[in-house]
Design a protein around this motif. Structure first.
Motif, PDB file in Angstrom:
ATOM      1  N   TRP A  44       0.838  -1.077  -0.129  1.00 30.21           N
ATOM      2  CA  TRP A  44      -0.164   0.018  -0.013  1.00 30.21           C
ATOM      3  C   TRP A  44       0.694   1.253  -0.026  1.00 30.21           C
ATOM      4  O   TRP A  44       0.827   2.110  -0.810  1.00 30.21           O
ATOM      5  N   VAL A  45       1.944   1.347   0.955  1.00 32.87           N
ATOM      6  CA  VAL A  45       2.634   2.612   0.982  1.00 32.87           C
ATOM      7  C   VAL A  45       3.541   2.708  -0.062  1.00 32.87           C
ATOM      8  O   VAL A  45       3.891   3.949  -0.324  1.00 32.87           O
ATOM      9  N   ARG A  46       3.805   1.629  -0.763  1.00 33.89           N
ATOM     10  CA  ARG A  46       4.850   1.896  -2.124  1.00 33.89           C
ATOM     11  C   ARG A  46       3.955   2.123  -3.351  1.00 33.89           C
ATOM     12  O   ARG A  46       4.482   2.262  -4.370  1.00 33.89           O
ATOM     13  N   SER A  47       2.604   2.141  -3.371  1.00 29.04           N
ATOM     14  CA  SER A  47       1.911   2.445  -4.187  1.00 29.04           C
ATOM     15  C   SER A  47       1.932   4.197  -4.741  1.00 29.04           C
ATOM     16  O   SER A  47       1.986   4.796  -3.905  1.00 29.04           O
ATOM     17  N   ALA A  48       1.922   4.177  -6.142  1.00 28.46           N
ATOM     18  CA  ALA A  48       2.085   5.509  -6.518  1.00 28.46           C
ATOM     19  C   ALA A  48       1.234   6.495  -5.934  1.00 28.46           C
ATOM     20  O   ALA A  48       1.226   7.790  -5.941  1.00 28.46           O
ATOM     21  N   ASP A  49      -0.115   5.859  -5.782  1.00 37.95           N
ATOM     22  CA  ASP A  49      -1.399   6.621  -5.387  1.00 37.95           C
ATOM     23  C   ASP A  49      -2.051   5.841  -4.298  1.00 37.95           C
ATOM     24  O   ASP A  49      -3.249   5.145  -4.759  1.00 37.95           O
ATOM     25  N   PRO A  50      -1.733   5.688  -3.186  1.00 32.75           N
ATOM     26  CA  PRO A  50      -1.943   4.745  -2.116  1.00 32.75           C
ATOM     27  C   PRO A  50      -3.427   4.845  -1.799  1.00 32.75           C
ATOM     28  O   PRO A  50      -3.912   6.097  -1.497  1.00 32.75           O
ATOM     29  N   LYS A  51      -4.279   4.046  -2.002  1.00 36.98           N
ATOM     30  CA  LYS A  51      -5.613   4.116  -1.630  1.00 36.98           C
ATOM     31  C   LYS A  51      -6.066   2.803  -1.310  1.00 36.98           C
ATOM     32  O   LYS A  51      -5.516   1.631  -1.950  1.00 36.98           O
ATOM     33  N   PRO A  52      -6.986   2.528  -0.176  1.00 38.93           N
ATOM     34  CA  PRO A  52      -7.868   3.520   0.432  1.00 38.93           C
ATOM     35  C   PRO A  52      -6.851   4.243   1.425  1.00 38.93           C
ATOM     36  O   PRO A  52      -5.567   4.240   1.279  1.00 38.93           O
ATOM     37  N   SER A  53      -7.349   5.341   2.153  1.00 43.48           N
ATOM     38  CA  SER A  53      -6.570   6.067   3.297  1.00 43.48           C
ATOM     39  C   SER A  53      -6.171   5.084   4.257  1.00 43.48           C
ATOM     40  O   SER A  53      -6.374   3.795   4.390  1.00 43.48           O
ATOM     41  N   ARG A  54      -5.290   5.741   4.902  1.00 43.74           N
ATOM     42  CA  ARG A  54      -4.441   4.975   6.015  1.00 43.74           C
ATOM     43  C   ARG A  54      -5.407   4.413   7.198  1.00 43.74           C
ATOM     44  O   ARG A  54      -5.470   3.287   7.444  1.00 43.74           O
ATOM     45  N   ASP A  55      -6.468   5.444   7.623  1.00 43.04           N
ATOM     46  CA  ASP A  55      -7.465   4.775   8.264  1.00 43.04           C
ATOM     47  C   ASP A  55      -8.210   3.569   8.210  1.00 43.04           C
ATOM     48  O   ASP A  55      -8.528   2.877   8.526  1.00 43.04           O
ATOM     49  N   GLU A  56      -8.508   3.834   6.586  1.00 42.39           N
ATOM     50  CA  GLU A  56      -9.291   2.931   5.830  1.00 42.39           C
ATOM     51  C   GLU A  56      -8.598   1.447   5.994  1.00 42.39           C
ATOM     52  O   GLU A  56      -9.268   0.327   6.065  1.00 42.39           O
ATOM     53  N   ILE A  57      -7.495   1.485   5.312  1.00 40.89           N
ATOM     54  CA  ILE A  57      -6.682   0.376   5.322  1.00 40.89           C
ATOM     55  C   ILE A  57      -6.507  -0.548   6.626  1.00 40.89           C
ATOM     56  O   ILE A  57      -6.350  -1.545   6.707  1.00 40.89           O
ATOM     57  N   VAL A  58      -6.183   0.487   7.762  1.00 45.72           N
ATOM     58  CA  VAL A  58      -6.082   0.002   9.013  1.00 45.72           C
ATOM     59  C   VAL A  58      -7.362  -0.725   9.573  1.00 45.72           C
ATOM     60  O   VAL A  58      -7.532  -1.939   9.988  1.00 45.72           O
ATOM     61  N   ALA A  59      -8.606  -0.163   9.176  1.00 46.88           N
ATOM     62  CA  ALA A  59      -9.762  -0.761   9.680  1.00 46.88           C
ATOM     63  C   ALA A  59      -9.996  -1.956   8.705  1.00 46.88           C
ATOM     64  O   ALA A  59     -10.609  -2.926   9.322  1.00 46.88           O
ATOM     65  N   ASP A  60      -9.801  -2.274   7.559  1.00 49.53           N
ATOM     66  CA  ASP A  60      -9.808  -3.442   6.805  1.00 49.53           C
ATOM     67  C   ASP A  60      -8.910  -4.417   7.372  1.00 49.53           C
ATOM     68  O   ASP A  60      -9.338  -5.549   7.496  1.00 49.53           O
ATOM     69  N   LEU A  61      -7.647  -3.963   7.454  1.00 50.74           N
ATOM     70  CA  LEU A  61      -6.690  -5.193   8.132  1.00 50.74           C
ATOM     71  C   LEU A  61      -7.200  -5.349   9.547  1.00 50.74           C
ATOM     72  O   LEU A  61      -7.116  -6.880  10.028  1.00 50.74           O
ATOM     73  N   ALA A  62      -7.817  -4.799  10.551  1.00 53.18           N
ATOM     74  CA  ALA A  62      -8.143  -5.069  11.590  1.00 53.18           C
ATOM     75  C   ALA A  62      -9.432  -6.113  11.442  1.00 53.18           C
ATOM     76  O   ALA A  62      -9.567  -6.934  12.258  1.00 53.18           O
ATOM     77  N   LYS A  63     -10.315  -5.756  10.467  1.00 58.18           N
ATOM     78  CA  LYS A  63     -11.405  -6.652  10.119  1.00 58.18           C
ATOM     79  C   LYS A  63     -11.071  -8.132   9.892  1.00 58.18           C
ATOM     80  O   LYS A  63     -11.507  -9.072  10.168  1.00 58.18           O
ATOM     81  N   TYR A  64     -10.143  -8.061   8.898  1.00 58.84           N
ATOM     82  CA  TYR A  64      -9.486  -9.258   8.384  1.00 58.84           C
ATOM     83  C   TYR A  64      -8.916 -10.135   9.543  1.00 58.84           C
ATOM     84  O   TYR A  64      -8.998 -11.380   9.701  1.00 58.84           O
ATOM     85  N   THR A  65      -8.147  -9.485  10.380  1.00 53.18           N
ATOM     86  CA  THR A  65      -7.579 -10.160  11.360  1.00 53.18           C
ATOM     87  C   THR A  65      -8.636 -10.742  12.434  1.00 53.18           C
ATOM     88  O   THR A  65      -8.464 -11.992  12.772  1.00 53.18           O
ATOM     89  N   TRP A  66      -9.614  -9.950  12.567  1.00 57.29           N
ATOM     90  CA  TRP A  66     -10.465 -10.594  13.516  1.00 57.29           C
ATOM     91  C   TRP A  66     -11.221 -11.830  12.785  1.00 57.29           C
ATOM     92  O   TRP A  66     -11.608 -12.835  13.512  1.00 57.29           O
ATOM     93  N   TYR A  67     -11.561 -11.641  11.670  1.00 57.37           N
ATOM     94  CA  TYR A  67     -12.212 -12.825  11.051  1.00 57.37           C
ATOM     95  C   TYR A  67     -11.083 -14.155  11.163  1.00 57.37           C
ATOM     96  O   TYR A  67     -11.884 -15.168  11.398  1.00 57.37           O
ATOM     97  N   MET A  68      -9.982 -14.015  11.056  1.00 58.65           N
ATOM     98  CA  MET A  68      -9.086 -15.096  11.115  1.00 58.65           C
ATOM     99  C   MET A  68      -9.164 -15.454  12.620  1.00 58.65           C
ATOM    100  O   MET A  68      -9.153 -16.790  12.849  1.00 58.65           O
ATOM    101  N   PHE A  69      -8.986 -14.701  13.481  1.00 59.62           N
ATOM    102  CA  PHE A  69      -9.067 -15.025  14.776  1.00 59.62           C
ATOM    103  C   PHE A  69     -10.496 -15.691  15.285  1.00 59.62           C
ATOM    104  O   PHE A  69     -10.308 -16.801  15.945  1.00 59.62           O
ATOM    105  N   ASP A  70     -11.522 -15.232  14.936  1.00 61.21           N
ATOM    106  CA  ASP A  70     -12.713 -15.640  15.133  1.00 61.21           C
ATOM    107  C   ASP A  70     -12.919 -17.029  14.579  1.00 61.21           C
ATOM    108  O   ASP A  70     -13.342 -17.891  15.151  1.00 61.21           O
ATOM    109  N   GLY A  71     -12.392 -17.282  13.178  1.00 60.58           N
ATOM    110  CA  GLY A  71     -12.427 -18.721  12.730  1.00 60.58           C
ATOM    111  C   GLY A  71     -11.722 -19.538  13.260  1.00 60.58           C
ATOM    112  O   GLY A  71     -12.413 -20.758  13.690  1.00 60.58           O
ATOM    113  N   VAL A  72     -10.686 -19.558  14.060  1.00 60.33           N
ATOM    114  CA  VAL A  72      -9.824 -20.419  14.776  1.00 60.33           C
ATOM    115  C   VAL A  72     -10.586 -20.815  15.994  1.00 60.33           C
ATOM    116  O   VAL A  72     -10.748 -21.810  16.636  1.00 60.33           O
ATOM    117  N   ALA A  73     -11.099 -19.555  16.521  1.00 59.51           N
ATOM    118  CA  ALA A  73     -11.857 -19.466  17.920  1.00 59.51           C
ATOM    119  C   ALA A  73     -13.123 -20.407  17.701  1.00 59.51           C
ATOM    120  O   ALA A  73     -13.224 -21.264  18.765  1.00 59.51           O
TER     121      ALA A  73
END
Length: 206
Positions: free
Chosen positions: A147-176
């Protein structure tokens, strides 16, 4: 005396007046200097992440978000240092392991140790979670680097953080869930752990 924040480029007045030979004289060579710098940066960053990963304050969702946010902020604010960390090892790692790989392993080991300790305290087998921390760390670091190496990083930093937190939760929840656990990511984690400890104590025979 005013000093630059960690990771910022030096203004040049002091450091530019010091000859490279004087700096290198303190080390066995350029490679030794680079290794020690990488080790220092890794230690500083790992310590900062340990604070973000603390399970004593916040819900699981908040802990995941603030930890990923700390990684995103560091990579965004210090892209040259992040790139440098991937060019070689620290002074205590094997030649084949670059500092980024070492950092990912350090973070994953710390997270795994925390999960193991929590599992032990609530009477749950945490072994199904053993490979999860490294998978998450690899996903987060790789995604943010791309993301940071992209010429025009999208989505915004807050948005990609929210997406990654969501993906991480899905992984954790699946194992749980595969282990028979249902966890609410919006409940204070310390409260949730206390409830699980109490439930485990009540289920044990006298």
């Amino acid at each position: 005396m005013r000093t630059k924040a960690f990771g910022q480029e030096p203004s040049g007045s002091l450091l530019s007046s010091v000859a490279k030979s004087v700096v290198y004289r303190q080390f066995s060579g350029r490679d030794d200097l680079d290794r020690r710098v990488r080790a220092f940066v890794l230690g500083q960053f790992a310590a900062a992440l340990d604070a973000s990963m603390s399970i004593s304050v916040g819900t699981l969702d908040e802990i995941l978000t603030r930890t990923i946010s700390a990684v995103a902020e560091w990579i965004t604010e210090h892209p040259r240092i992040h790139e440098f960390m991937g060019t070689g090892p620290t002074d205590y790692d094997d030649e084949s392991i670059d500092a980024i790989s070492s950092l990912k392993a350090t973070i994953a080991d710390s997270a795994r140790a925390t999960i193991t300790e929590v599992g032990r305290s609530v009477g749950i087998d945490s072994s199904p979670f053993d490979s999860l921390p490294f998978a998450v760390v690899t996903m987060v670091e790789g995604t943010l680097t791309h993301w940071v190496r992209s010429a025009d990083p999208k989505p915004s930093r807050d948005e990609i953080v929210a997406d990654l937190a969501k993906y991480t939760w899905y992984m954790f929840d699946g194992v749980a869930r595969s282990s028979g656990l249902t966890i609410d990511p919006h409940v204070e984690l310390s409260t949730l752990i206390a409830e699980l400890v109490s439930s485990d104590a009540q289920s044990r025979p006298d």
